[in-house]
Design an enzyme around this catalytic site. Structure first.
Site, PDB file in Angstrom:
ATOM      1  N   LYS A  18     102.099 -19.242  23.752  1.00  0.00           N
ATOM      2  CA  LYS A  18     101.323 -19.426  24.974  1.00  0.00           C
ATOM      3  C   LYS A  18     102.217 -19.271  26.206  1.00  0.00           C
ATOM      4  O   LYS A  18     103.423 -19.517  26.142  1.00  0.00           O
ATOM      5  CB  LYS A  18     100.724 -20.844  25.001  1.00  0.00           C
ATOM      6  CG  LYS A  18      99.701 -21.173  23.946  1.00  0.00           C
ATOM      7  CD  LYS A  18      99.273 -22.626  24.087  1.00  0.00           C
ATOM      8  CE  LYS A  18      98.245 -23.038  23.044  1.00  0.00           C
ATOM      9  NZ  LYS A  18      96.941 -22.426  23.279  1.00  0.00           N
ATOM     10  N   ARG A  92      91.247 -23.687  13.580  1.00  0.00           N
ATOM     11  CA  ARG A  92      90.177 -23.397  12.619  1.00  0.00           C
ATOM     12  C   ARG A  92      90.716 -23.276  11.197  1.00  0.00           C
ATOM     13  O   ARG A  92      89.974 -23.455  10.233  1.00  0.00           O
ATOM     14  CB  ARG A  92      89.421 -22.139  13.048  1.00  0.00           C
ATOM     15  CG  ARG A  92      90.197 -20.858  13.023  1.00  0.00           C
ATOM     16  CD  ARG A  92      89.549 -19.766  13.846  1.00  0.00           C
ATOM     17  NE  ARG A  92      89.615 -20.035  15.281  1.00  0.00           N
ATOM     18  CZ  ARG A  92      89.053 -19.292  16.219  1.00  0.00           C
ATOM     19  NH1 ARG A  92      88.368 -18.223  15.882  1.00  0.00           N
ATOM     20  NH2 ARG A  92      89.170 -19.595  17.489  1.00  0.00           N
TER      21      ARG A  92
END
Length: 240
Positions: A18, A92
């Site tokens: 990120k 996820r």
């Protein structure tokens, strides 16, 4: 009732690292796990007449020699193979393990997962509402009503069947992220999770927006908010 919460204790994005400014708040990427734990502790403290179990899949998403990579194929609980597309979509994957385990081993009447899952949910709903996904209309209505009563509003989004092919993979049973540019990131993430719920009565709460507050507001302080715990406790208390 089983509540599974995303527990990424810190999220750098992994090899898909990120930007610095996006990493600052990532100690709260375990908010889903905190909500799941708070829900169980709250249900016990209130003496609610339901068996409530929390599953906390915990991991750190960091950069190192053992980091998973785009193009890897992982095998999650139950044997489903998953093509990794973006290492910054790690939540996820841990939830897939937790949901598959819950469905197979715990045999829940209702299975709920809670996660700071997608930026797409924040873009669509801002920081005031959590995104709710479920194929069960009665469950959706009950959760929305509980959220409204508890001061944690939820907004139901659709599980669009036509988007399922966006998760097709040529090298695995499923890919965990849709093709770049496909859009509907919160929906495709929910569709990915749905396949691991084992056909159980299931709901997914994407709390990426309201899990963190940028300033004090009413009784909620700046920082991590615990969004979802009050709504889930109200829902359980009112009979699911």
């Amino acid at each position: 009732v089983v509540v599974a919460g995303k527990g990424i204790t810190y999220d750098t994005g992994g090899l898909a690292v990120k930007p610095r400014e996006s990493m600052v708040a990532m100690k709260t990427d375990m908010s889903g796990a905190a909500v799941a734990l708070a829900t169980v502790l709250g249900a016990a403290a209130l003496g609610l007449p339901h068996r409530v179990t929390a599953l906390l899949p915990l991991a750190e998403n960091a950069v190192g020699g053992a980091s998973y990579r785009p193009g890897d194929v992982l095998r999650v609980h139950g044997g489903t193979t998953v093509e990794v597309v973006d290492t910054d979509a790690e939540g996820r994957l841990v939830l897939a393990d937790a949901l598959a385990y819950a469905a197979a081993e715990l045999q829940p009447d209702v299975l709920v997962d809670v996660a700071t899952l997608t930026g797409a949910a924040t873009l669509g709903l801002g920081r005031g509402h959590g995104a709710l996904f479920t194929p069960d209309d009665a469950l959706a209505d009950a959760l929305v009503a509980a959220g409204e009563a508890a001061g944690e509003p939820l907004w139901r989004l659709p599980l669009v069947a036509d988007y399922r092919p966006l998760l097709d993979s040529r090298v695995a049973d499923v890919r965990h992220v849709a093709d770049r540019g496909a859009g509907a990131g919160a929906i495709t993430a929910a569709l990915f999770l749905e396949r691991f719920a084992g056909g159980r009565r299931w709901a997914h709460l994407d709390i990426a927006g309201p899990a963190r507050a940028t300033k004090d507001a009413h009784e909620v302080p700046e920082g991590a908010t615990g969004f979802g715990a009050r709504a889930l406790l109200r829902w359980i208390a009112e009979g699911l």
